[in-house]
Scaffold this active site. Structure first.
Site, PDB file in Angstrom:
ATOM      1  N   CYS A  80       1.003  -1.071   0.102  1.00 30.23           N
ATOM      2  CA  CYS A  80      -0.057   0.312  -0.135  1.00 30.23           C
ATOM      3  C   CYS A  80       0.704   1.108   0.047  1.00 30.23           C
ATOM      4  O   CYS A  80       0.859   2.315  -0.408  1.00 30.23           O
ATOM      5  CB  CYS A  80      -0.915  -0.201   0.601  1.00 30.23           C
ATOM      6  N   CYS A  83       2.636   3.095  -3.392  1.00 30.20           N
ATOM      7  CA  CYS A  83       1.379   4.179  -3.832  1.00 30.20           C
ATOM      8  C   CYS A  83       1.372   5.078  -2.661  1.00 30.20           C
ATOM      9  O   CYS A  83       1.347   6.363  -3.595  1.00 30.20           O
ATOM     10  CB  CYS A  83       0.543   3.368  -5.021  1.00 30.20           C
ATOM     11  N   CYS A 118      -8.205  -2.118  -4.122  1.00 29.10           N
ATOM     12  CA  CYS A 118      -6.734  -1.993  -4.506  1.00 29.10           C
ATOM     13  C   CYS A 118      -5.917  -3.393  -4.431  1.00 29.10           C
ATOM     14  O   CYS A 118      -5.473  -3.551  -5.526  1.00 29.10           O
ATOM     15  CB  CYS A 118      -6.445  -1.109  -3.283  1.00 29.10           C
ATOM     16  N   CYS A 181     -35.248   0.237  11.974  1.00 27.29           N
ATOM     17  CA  CYS A 181     -34.011   0.306  13.243  1.00 27.29           C
ATOM     18  C   CYS A 181     -34.358   1.250  13.412  1.00 27.29           C
ATOM     19  O   CYS A 181     -33.676   1.705  14.377  1.00 27.29           O
ATOM     20  CB  CYS A 181     -32.846   0.605  11.976  1.00 27.29           C
ATOM     21  N   ARG A 222     -22.098  -5.702  12.622  1.00 25.99           N
ATOM     22  CA  ARG A 222     -23.201  -5.263  13.912  1.00 25.99           C
ATOM     23  C   ARG A 222     -24.097  -4.989  13.249  1.00 25.99           C
ATOM     24  O   ARG A 222     -25.451  -5.823  13.667  1.00 25.99           O
ATOM     25  CB  ARG A 222     -22.642  -3.821  14.206  1.00 25.99           C
ATOM     26  N   CYS A 226     -27.465  -6.753  14.448  1.00 29.46           N
ATOM     27  CA  CYS A 226     -29.486  -6.282  14.725  1.00 29.46           C
ATOM     28  C   CYS A 226     -29.725  -6.949  14.281  1.00 29.46           C
ATOM     29  O   CYS A 226     -31.568  -7.252  14.288  1.00 29.46           O
ATOM     30  CB  CYS A 226     -29.849  -4.597  14.208  1.00 29.46           C
TER      31      CYS A 226
END
Lengths: 265, 106
Positions: A80, A83, A118, A181, A222, A226
């Protein structure tokens, strides 16, 4: 702490059903001055754990992410850093603006998706599986470069239809318990589901270390947690629905400081 | 074996009480959980943690399956002289992880 499978939230769901039928208020998100990070709902001990980098277990992933950042990978033989250089400079503010619209894919992509893009295209390496230690470590390392910076997601006009889909998903009732939600996080924040305080659903610290998981986890984990809690069938990891929902929530949390790597109970 | 984060103040006054923190990544698998195939996942925990100050033991602990993953220790000692603090974690597989930190006492 005892290890519990994710499915244990089912029992919370029953308690929630009893608690929530008394609430008749319509879904309405908290006004900006009343927005509160999940951090503020935690105990003082958990807050102290997050604030000290030498006690925050999320920093273990950040340290591993830094190693991965500098490690050469794939057929390209590039890291990484080859670049992007110094992450403290090049990645500053990046996590605070994701998910971002990509013209080629014609849809928004989240930070984890961007890392894997990437990896596949530039490094010509195998993408990391979702929730793998490596992917969480890199996301935590990149996220930490924006710690304390205000969230800026949602500037791009092309994101509008995806934001609308995310909002629709947030407000859609689902599962056997038939909750959206918003039923918990807009109408009943600050109240309790069993012993747990319901926060306002501002994803300000992902990926984060959850004490219940005894592990680092992404926002998608997460979401699945839920959804299983309301007895709905969760979407698979990497589903565009999760990215739309993340886009909606991050746009809703604009201006709040990023906390990655956060601690949550 | 793992990755650890330790925090020792680099400098201290002689006789000062200093706080030391040590955090290590480890799954702390209890041996009581079952995997997807229904079989027990073998126990794999760190069972011993030891800290020495210039070779002398200042803190040690036995760990058991009820300890959460990524165990974190925080303890204090009196800064007596300049030197090296050494940390050692040993797990069920017999693997040891070592870390050291220097302290200057004035």
């Amino acid at each position: 702490m005892i290890r519990l499978p994710d499915r244990i939230v089912l029992s919370f769901g029953v308690a929630g059903a009893l608690g929530l039928v008394v609430s008749l208020a319509l879904a309405q998100e908290p006004p900006p001055q009343e927005r509160r990070s999940g951090f503020e709902f935690m105990s003082r001990e958990s807050q102290a754990l997050q604030q000290d980098d030498t006690s925050n277990p999320g920093m273990l992933w950040v340290a591993e992410g830094e190693t991965l950042w500098n490690a050469k990978a794939g057929q390209s033989g590039r890291s990484c850093a080859d670049c992007h250089g110094d992450a403290a400079v090049s990645m500053k503010g990046v996590a605070a603006r994701y998910p971002v619209y990509f013209e080629e894919q014609k849809r928004p992509i989240d930070l984890q998706g961007r890392i894997n893009m990437c990896r596949a295209v530039k490094q010509q390496a195998t993408p990391f599986p979702y929730e793998s230690r490596e992917l969480l470590a890199l996301a935590a390392f990149i996220g930490k470069q924006s710690r304390g910076m205000p969230i800026t997601t949602g500037d791009d006009q092309r994101l509008q239809p995806f934001y609308a889909q995310g909002k629709e998903l947030y407000e859609r009732r689902m599962g056997q318990l038939n909750f959206s939600c918003a039923n918990c996080h807009d109408d009943n924040w600050g109240r309790r589901l069993a012993s747990s305080v319901i926060p306002q659903a501002h994803p300000t610290g992902y990926p984060l270390y959850r004490l219940e998981w005894q592990d680092m986890g992404s926002l998608q984990r997460r979401f699945r947690n839920c959804m299983v809690g309301v007895r709905a069938e969760p979407y698979p990891f990497g589903a565009p629905e999760y990215v739309n929902l993340e886009l909606f929530l991050m746009t809703r949390a604009r201006g709040m400081p990023l906390e990655t790597p956060a601690i949550r109970p | 074996m793992a990755r650890a984060l330790i925090n020792v103040p680099p400098k201290a006054k002689r006789g000062e009480i200093i706080e030391i923190k040590a955090l290590i990544s480890h799954p702390m698998e209890t041996g009581y959980r079952t995997g997807p195939d229904g079989a027990l996942v073998p126990r794999d925990i760190i069972n011993r943690f030891l800290c020495t100050y210039n070779g002398e033991e200042i803190f040690s602990a036995d760990l058991f399956p009820a300890v959460a993953a990524n165990p974190f220790f925080s303890f204090t000692t009196v800064a007596t002289e300049s030197g090296r603090l050494a940390f050692r974690w040993v797990d069920d597989k017999g693997q040891a992880h070592l870390e050291t930190a220097e302290i200057i006492v004035e």
